[in-house]
Design an enzyme around this catalytic site. Structure first.
Site, PDB file in Angstrom:
ATOM      1  N   MET C   1      68.356  39.133   7.957  1.00  0.00           N
ATOM      2  CA  MET C   1      67.424  40.039   8.785  1.00  0.00           C
ATOM      3  C   MET C   1      67.512  39.628  10.343  1.00  0.00           C
ATOM      4  O   MET C   1      67.762  40.516  11.180  1.00  0.00           O
ATOM      5  CB  MET C   1      66.228  40.240   8.398  1.00  0.00           C
ATOM      6  N   PRO C   2      67.413  38.401  10.511  1.00  0.00           N
ATOM      7  CA  PRO C   2      67.478  38.058  12.016  1.00  0.00           C
ATOM      8  C   PRO C   2      68.829  38.058  12.498  1.00  0.00           C
ATOM      9  O   PRO C   2      69.937  37.673  11.802  1.00  0.00           O
ATOM     10  CB  PRO C   2      67.173  36.471  11.908  1.00  0.00           C
ATOM     11  N   PHE C   3      69.121  38.205  13.801  1.00  0.00           N
ATOM     12  CA  PHE C   3      70.409  38.283  14.577  1.00  0.00           C
ATOM     13  C   PHE C   3      69.848  37.506  15.654  1.00  0.00           C
ATOM     14  O   PHE C   3      69.080  37.589  16.598  1.00  0.00           O
ATOM     15  CB  PHE C   3      70.689  39.414  15.031  1.00  0.00           C
TER      16      PHE C   3
END
Lengths: 127, 127, 127
Positions: C1-3
């Site tokens: 989910m994180p970028f």
């Protein structure tokens, strides 16, 4: 209204990169209430050690053709539009430059209409 | 508090780029409740095929001097401050390096005070 | 989910940069509800005139080892998790590549679960 940052690996042709930028913009016009001439994009390629991605997160198998499309746009779109945008981007990039849908990653970042100045020192959408 | 990303085309002098970074920061100090020593900026230039922009969206005529200023800052400012910021940036970049106001594009991205760590492993503004 | 976007000055080894990317990801797994294989990062180094930072804002003394870690993630985490993340990143980068905690800057940008497509043209977390 959108400001688009596209990141991919080095080694692709200029035509390949342009097709990605074009396809993303056409998808925004088609699904996301973006005027055709409202186009502002940065497309940047990276060395493999600069762009790190998991090759099978969620059982989606990504290749070195993977592209990350980060879109900043005003928070005026709903989930239906977001779903349509994701599909339209994957569909268009599948046609040209021929990306597999598994290689198309999209991240939306929302701001407000008051957050944009398209020149002349004014809040373009809040005047 | 702000983290600023500035994007422009290659071919400008180091002085030109520094004047843009300086002017943006002075405008933030003047209008956006930013301490003078709270300065964190990335300024990056791109090849023409990497930075794609419409030359007349909204009848604003942009030249190859165009600059995109993306500002992440806490969501503590109101519309009046945003308007003042946009004007101050365009005014200052008009003086040095002498940009036309049509070439100054600003995008604000807001987060929360709890979203910043300026070192030492703590939530700087939430401690 | 994180970028995750990591920015630092040029001149570091490939191992130094990889250790930063690894440490940030391990901290996300440990504190931020991120699956181990949910890893997507850009790490880019800059010339000194491209990466401008104050050397002592808030009396935190930053060196040319300074690193800026910009994390886009869904807004599902609370302040306790953010504090844990900041601490875990600083701790891990202190071990490898051996950064001083003063040199570790983190900025969180939050979006919604509906804002992510990890491939296949769908809203991955909203299906």
């Amino acid at each position: 209204m959108p400001f688009v940052n596209i990141s991919l690996l080095k080694g692709k042709s200029r035509e390949h990169r342009r097709a990605i930028a074009d396809g993303v913009h056409e998808a925004l016009v088609e699904t996301y209430d973006v005027p055709r001439d409202d186009r502002f994009q940065v497309i940047k390629d990276y060395d493999p050690e600069e762009l790190i991605y998991d090759e099978q997160y969620l059982d989606i198998h990504r290749s070195p053709d993977v592209v990350f499309i980060h879109i900043t746009a005003s928070a005026t779109r709903d989930l239906t539009q977001k779903k349509a945008l994701f599909k339209a981007i994957a569909d268009r990039l599948g046609v040209d430059p021929g990306l597999r849908p598994q290689d198309v990653q999209v991240i939306i970042a929302s701001n407000e209409r008051a957050d944009w100045s398209f020149g002349n020192g004014v809040a373009t959408y809040a005047v």
